[in-house]
Design a protein around this motif. Structure first.
Motif, PDB file in Angstrom:
ATOM      1  N   UNK A 248      -5.268 -18.442   0.244  1.00 48.91           N
ATOM      2  CA  UNK A 248      -4.346 -17.421  -0.230  1.00 48.91           C
ATOM      3  C   UNK A 248      -4.946 -16.024  -0.059  1.00 48.91           C
ATOM      4  N   UNK A 249      -4.125 -15.099   0.450  1.00 46.89           N
ATOM      5  CA  UNK A 249      -4.481 -13.696   0.610  1.00 46.89           C
ATOM      6  C   UNK A 249      -3.409 -12.839  -0.048  1.00 46.89           C
ATOM      7  N   UNK A 250      -3.829 -11.726  -0.630  1.00 49.76           N
ATOM      8  CA  UNK A 250      -2.896 -10.766  -1.217  1.00 49.76           C
ATOM      9  C   UNK A 250      -2.528  -9.693  -0.204  1.00 49.76           C
ATOM     10  N   UNK A 251      -1.289  -9.253  -0.247  1.00 42.52           N
ATOM     11  CA  UNK A 251      -0.848  -8.108   0.537  1.00 42.52           C
ATOM     12  C   UNK A 251      -0.835  -6.895  -0.378  1.00 42.52           C
ATOM     13  N   UNK A 252      -1.535  -5.818   0.030  1.00 39.62           N
ATOM     14  CA  UNK A 252      -1.612  -4.625  -0.808  1.00 39.62           C
ATOM     15  C   UNK A 252      -1.239  -3.401   0.015  1.00 39.62           C
ATOM     16  N   UNK A 253      -1.093  -2.278  -0.664  1.00 33.30           N
ATOM     17  CA  UNK A 253      -0.789  -1.037   0.023  1.00 33.30           C
ATOM     18  C   UNK A 253       0.697  -0.759   0.094  1.00 33.30           C
ATOM     19  N   UNK A 254       1.084   0.287   0.822  1.00 31.71           N
ATOM     20  CA  UNK A 254       2.459   0.785   0.760  1.00 31.71           C
ATOM     21  C   UNK A 254       3.517  -0.164   1.287  1.00 31.71           C
ATOM     22  N   UNK A 255       3.166  -1.136   2.157  1.00 29.29           N
ATOM     23  CA  UNK A 255       4.175  -2.061   2.671  1.00 29.29           C
ATOM     24  C   UNK A 255       4.239  -3.362   1.888  1.00 29.29           C
ATOM     25  N   UNK A 256       3.379  -3.530   0.894  1.00 31.35           N
ATOM     26  CA  UNK A 256       3.421  -4.754   0.094  1.00 31.35           C
ATOM     27  C   UNK A 256       4.791  -4.895  -0.560  1.00 31.35           C
ATOM     28  N   UNK A 257       5.361  -6.068  -0.470  1.00 34.85           N
ATOM     29  CA  UNK A 257       6.677  -6.314  -1.038  1.00 34.85           C
ATOM     30  C   UNK A 257       7.830  -5.922  -0.149  1.00 34.85           C
ATOM     31  N   UNK A 258       7.552  -5.354   1.010  1.00 30.76           N
ATOM     32  CA  UNK A 258       8.617  -4.938   1.914  1.00 30.76           C
ATOM     33  C   UNK A 258       9.474  -6.132   2.326  1.00 30.76           C
ATOM     34  N   UNK A 259      10.792  -5.923   2.477  1.00 32.27           N
ATOM     35  CA  UNK A 259      11.636  -7.009   3.005  1.00 32.27           C
ATOM     36  C   UNK A 259      11.160  -7.532   4.358  1.00 32.27           C
ATOM     37  N   UNK A 260      10.434  -6.707   5.110  1.00 30.20           N
ATOM     38  CA  UNK A 260       9.931  -7.137   6.417  1.00 30.20           C
ATOM     39  C   UNK A 260       8.817  -8.163   6.285  1.00 30.20           C
ATOM     40  N   UNK A 261       8.270  -8.322   5.074  1.00 34.29           N
ATOM     41  CA  UNK A 261       7.166  -9.256   4.853  1.00 34.29           C
ATOM     42  C   UNK A 261       7.578 -10.461   4.014  1.00 34.29           C
ATOM     43  N   UNK A 262       8.844 -10.574   3.672  1.00 34.80           N
ATOM     44  CA  UNK A 262       9.300 -11.667   2.825  1.00 34.80           C
ATOM     45  C   UNK A 262       9.712 -12.879   3.663  1.00 34.80           C
ATOM     46  N   UNK A 263       9.387 -14.055   3.140  1.00 33.82           N
ATOM     47  CA  UNK A 263       9.758 -15.309   3.788  1.00 33.82           C
ATOM     48  C   UNK A 263      10.341 -16.249   2.749  1.00 33.82           C
ATOM     49  N   UNK A 264      10.811 -17.395   3.205  1.00 31.83           N
ATOM     50  CA  UNK A 264      11.372 -18.352   2.255  1.00 31.83           C
ATOM     51  C   UNK A 264      10.303 -18.894   1.316  1.00 31.83           C
ATOM     52  N   UNK A 265       9.041 -18.920   1.775  1.00 28.36           N
ATOM     53  CA  UNK A 265       7.951 -19.401   0.924  1.00 28.36           C
ATOM     54  C   UNK A 265       7.400 -18.309   0.016  1.00 28.36           C
ATOM     55  N   UNK A 266       7.613 -17.055   0.367  1.00 28.30           N
ATOM     56  CA  UNK A 266       7.101 -15.929  -0.426  1.00 28.30           C
ATOM     57  C   UNK A 266       8.163 -14.842  -0.451  1.00 28.30           C
ATOM     58  N   UNK A 267       9.030 -14.909  -1.434  1.00 29.60           N
ATOM     59  CA  UNK A 267      10.131 -13.951  -1.523  1.00 29.60           C
ATOM     60  C   UNK A 267       9.685 -12.611  -2.098  1.00 29.60           C
ATOM     61  N   UNK A 268       8.393 -12.513  -2.483  1.00 28.36           N
ATOM     62  CA  UNK A 268       7.866 -11.242  -2.983  1.00 28.36           C
ATOM     63  C   UNK A 268       7.260 -10.391  -1.874  1.00 28.36           C
ATOM     64  N   UNK A 269       6.944 -10.989  -0.741  1.00 28.04           N
ATOM     65  CA  UNK A 269       6.275 -10.249   0.335  1.00 28.04           C
ATOM     66  C   UNK A 269       4.888  -9.781  -0.040  1.00 28.04           C
TER      67      UNK A 269
END
Length: 692
Positions: A248-269
């Motif tokens: 597991x890795x965390x996404x951080x910074x200004x694009x964290x949570x962006x709809x461009x990073x969301x998937x069916x397994x991770x709806x938070x991005x």
């Protein structure tokens, strides 16, 4: 005067000097596919007009304009080479004196250079010893079994040192005498050389899961032998760690949570499984390591969008067929999954329970490396290259200052430094008339390939500086942002390293066989050879007192290849006194200020190697080969300490037609043993420092 070191006459005709097997598994045959950058920003020309505050080396006002017809930029202010010499002198640097080398050589490089060769071993200078520090498959976690390639399992591999080691970092370990923390990237797997009887059309689930576990990162404590520079792994140390394609890795910074990073397994991005194709990296002043995700595109099948294509993702099945075993690798089912790779990962090797973070503020592209240093007021600046033909050079300037010390509060603060700041891309302009840059590599009349440049801002936090793109789009589709603002198309910018002594930044540009082809960008002063087989090293000088400065001066420090070739250049040093070098890749500095360069894909017929070159003084440009690696291997991840040199020997035996049954190399353990990527330490047998 010693003679020019000989070249080996025969060499591979394969693109970049690599075997087809390496291209197949390392980058998904990128050289044989359409170059992803099809923008016309360099030679048809969108208009960019930007007033630049030149607090950089010349401290003059300049305006960079890309003319629609010519696609070139004009710089007002003093011209080279006199102005550059004056500028360097004005900032504490003296113009370089005439070359009058002393017989003993530059301090740190006083060794007898290794001649080009095809030895199936690590060849080092006379008077030096070596040992294998750790091999693929050696257990590093509690409970991990001894390596048995005939009975390998995914569970075993997840506790063992990974495959194809690349970037290396050695960090101090307080309170444990003679020990250091080794951090290694594991870039990619070559299943043909890992599994007996491997069927590339029908990999098994077990083989795929072993490959997932062999990717990623390793943290392992190493112990030095007091009488030599030898290092050995300390197995099952509490700090030892494996991170794989399923960690597991965390996404951080200004694009964290962006709809461009969301998937069916991770709806938070905000959470990603795994890190892939980690090539080079960097070590931060606050004690963490950075890891660049490079050729991630090759792991994803069924690309469907223009952005997939811009990042080199194909429309069909992948080489490894991972999409058969996990839907996230099938972009027809999960179109955003690929957007979650191509980042810089930050790891805290001193906290085995921490979750590594993917830093979106540093942009998404094929990160070869990410090397930071601090400005005068304590802000981190990270330099990065996008390792693709005709892609770009970047930097990130943090808006926060590092806190000194090792308190919990300081460490927590410093782990936020790479989440806030400004991301830039580079535009370089030569100072010679266009007619003098004819693609042959002939030096212009002023005697150097040099000029000036500007860092073009792409985004700051949630603010985009690119018309027509949101900040999220800039971070996730950074290549497109570089296209839109007219960044300079480079010859595969790989590792980027600032000198700890001078602040100058050195960029390894490995090669570009497509330079000057019909429909492709022609030669320019920073990339002066068409069909560039051998690459070059770029040197940037910018004002380190001002982190907001967006101007810089540049010159080519080395133009690689056979020194007998008139298109080569070694910072003006006499070419009959240098080793031949081809395809510079990773770079590092020693404590004397010398630049060390590892190569990937040597096109001069010798095996790849490691080279040291003086960057200052009478011997500036004198380049000497320190070692070569075995058959089929690449030299990676150099670490240069006073008493030892470490290299990652990647993909030994990776030669066309090779397999487990038909090995092309017997390194490191001799005939009858499987070929294993490994980390090697080299030291002086008399116990003295390297090269003194």
């Amino acid at each position: 005067m010693r003679n020019l070191l000989p070249l080996i006459s025969s060499h591979s005709a394969h693109a970049g000097g690599r075997s087809a097997l390496t291209c197949r598994f390392r980058c998904g045959d990128a050289c044989f596919k359409e170059t992803p950058n099809t923008s016309d920003n360099e030679y048809a020309g969108d208009i960019i007009a930007r007033a630049v505050s030149r607090r950089s080396m010349m401290r003059t006002a300049a305006v960079v304009t890309v003319a629609a017809a010519a696609g070139t930029a004009a710089l007002t202010g003093p011209s080279a080479p006199q102005a550059e010499a004056a500028a360097l002198a004005g900032h504490g640097h003296k113009p370089y004196p005439p070359h009058k080398p002393a017989p003993s050589g530059a301090r740190g490089l006083r060794f007898s250079p290794v001649a080009p060769n095809k030895n199936d071993k690590v060849t080092v200078p006379d008077g030096y010893g070596q040992n294998v520090v750790i091999r693929w498959g050696e257990p590093i976690l509690r409970g991990a079994p001894a390596f048995n390639p005939e009975k390998q399992t995914a569970k075993a591999q997840a506790g063992q040192f990974g495959y194809n080691n690349d970037f290396l970092s050695l960090l101090p370990l307080r309170g444990e005498r003679g020990r250091q923390v080794l951090v290694a990237n594991h870039e990619y797997t070559d299943e043909v050389l890992m599994f007996r009887g491997y069927d590339p059309a029908n990999p098994t689930r077990e083989q795929v899961e072993i490959a997932w576990a062999a990717h990623g990162l390793s943290v392992v404590v190493v112990q030095e032998e007091s009488r030599t520079g030898k290092l050995g792994a300390v197995t099952r140390h509490p700090l030892n760690r494996r991170l794989t394609a399923t960690s597991e890795f965390r996404v951080t910074g200004p694009a964290a949570g962006s709809p461009l990073l969301r998937t069916s397994a991770d709806r938070t991005g905000s959470k990603v499984l795994g890190t892939l194709n980690n090539c080079a990296g960097g070590t931060t002043p606050w004690g963490t390591t950075l890891h660049g995700e490079e050729n991630f595109n090759q792991y994803f099948a069924n690309g469907t969008t223009a952005m997939h294509k811009r990042y080199g993702i194909g429309s069909g099945a992948t080489e490894r067929k991972w999409e058969r075993f996990d839907r996230r690798f099938d972009l027809a089912q999960e179109p955003n999954e690929a957007n979650r790779f191509g980042w810089v990962v930050e790891l805290d090797p001193y906290d085995p329970d921490s979750t590594p973070r993917k830093r979106t503020a540093l942009g998404r592209f094929k990160h070869e490396a990410a090397e930071p240093r601090l400005t005068a007021d304590g802000r981190p600046v990270v330099y990065m290259g996008d390792d693709e033909k005709f892609d770009y050079l970047y930097k990130f300037v943090s808006s926060k200052r590092m806190k000194k010390g090792n308190s919990r509060a300081a460490r927590e603060h410093n782990l936020t430094l790479l989440d806030e700041g400004t991301l830039y891309v580079a535009k370089l302009t030569g100072d010679s008339p266009a007619a003098e840059i004819d693609g042959s590599g002939k030096l212009p009349d002023d005697g150097e390939f040099d000029g000036s440049g500007v860092w073009i801002p792409l985004a700051t936090g949630t603010t985009s500086h690119v018309p027509g793109m949101t900040a999220d789009e800039v971070y996730v589709y950074t290549r497109l942002a570089g296209d839109k603002v007219g960044a300079t198309k480079m010859d595969r910018p790989e590792d980027v390293e600032p000198s700890p002594r001078t602040g100058r930044v050195y960029v390894a540009l490995t090669n570009n066989s497509d330079r000057g082809k019909e429909g492709k960008a022609p030669a320019d002063e920073a990339n002066p050879r068409n069909g560039n087989k051998h690459g070059q090293v770029l040197e940037l000088a910018e004002n380190w007192d001002d982190p907001t400065s967006d101007g810089f001066d540049w010159r080519l420090f080395l133009v690689a290849g056979d020194p007998n070739d008139p298109s080569t250049y070694f910072a003006g040093f006499p070419k009959d006194r240098v080793s031949p070098i081809s395809c510079p890749d990773n770079v590092a500095f020693d404590t004397h200020g010398n630049l060390w360069i590892s190569t990937d894909g040597n096109q001069l017929g010798s095996h790849d190697g490691l080279f040291g070159v003086a960057t200052q003084g009478d011997r500036r440009g004198e380049l000497k080969q320190f070692l070569t690696v075995p058959t089929g291997a690449e030299t990676c991840g150099p670490v240069i300490q006073d008493r030892r040199v470490l290299v990652a020997v990647q993909h030994p035996g990776e030669v066309d037609g090779a397999s487990v049954e038909k090995p092309a190399s017997t390194w490191p353990d001799g005939p009858g043993k499987i070929v294993r990527p490994s980390v090697v330490a080299v030291w002086r047998k008399d116990g003295r420092d390297i090269g003194v």
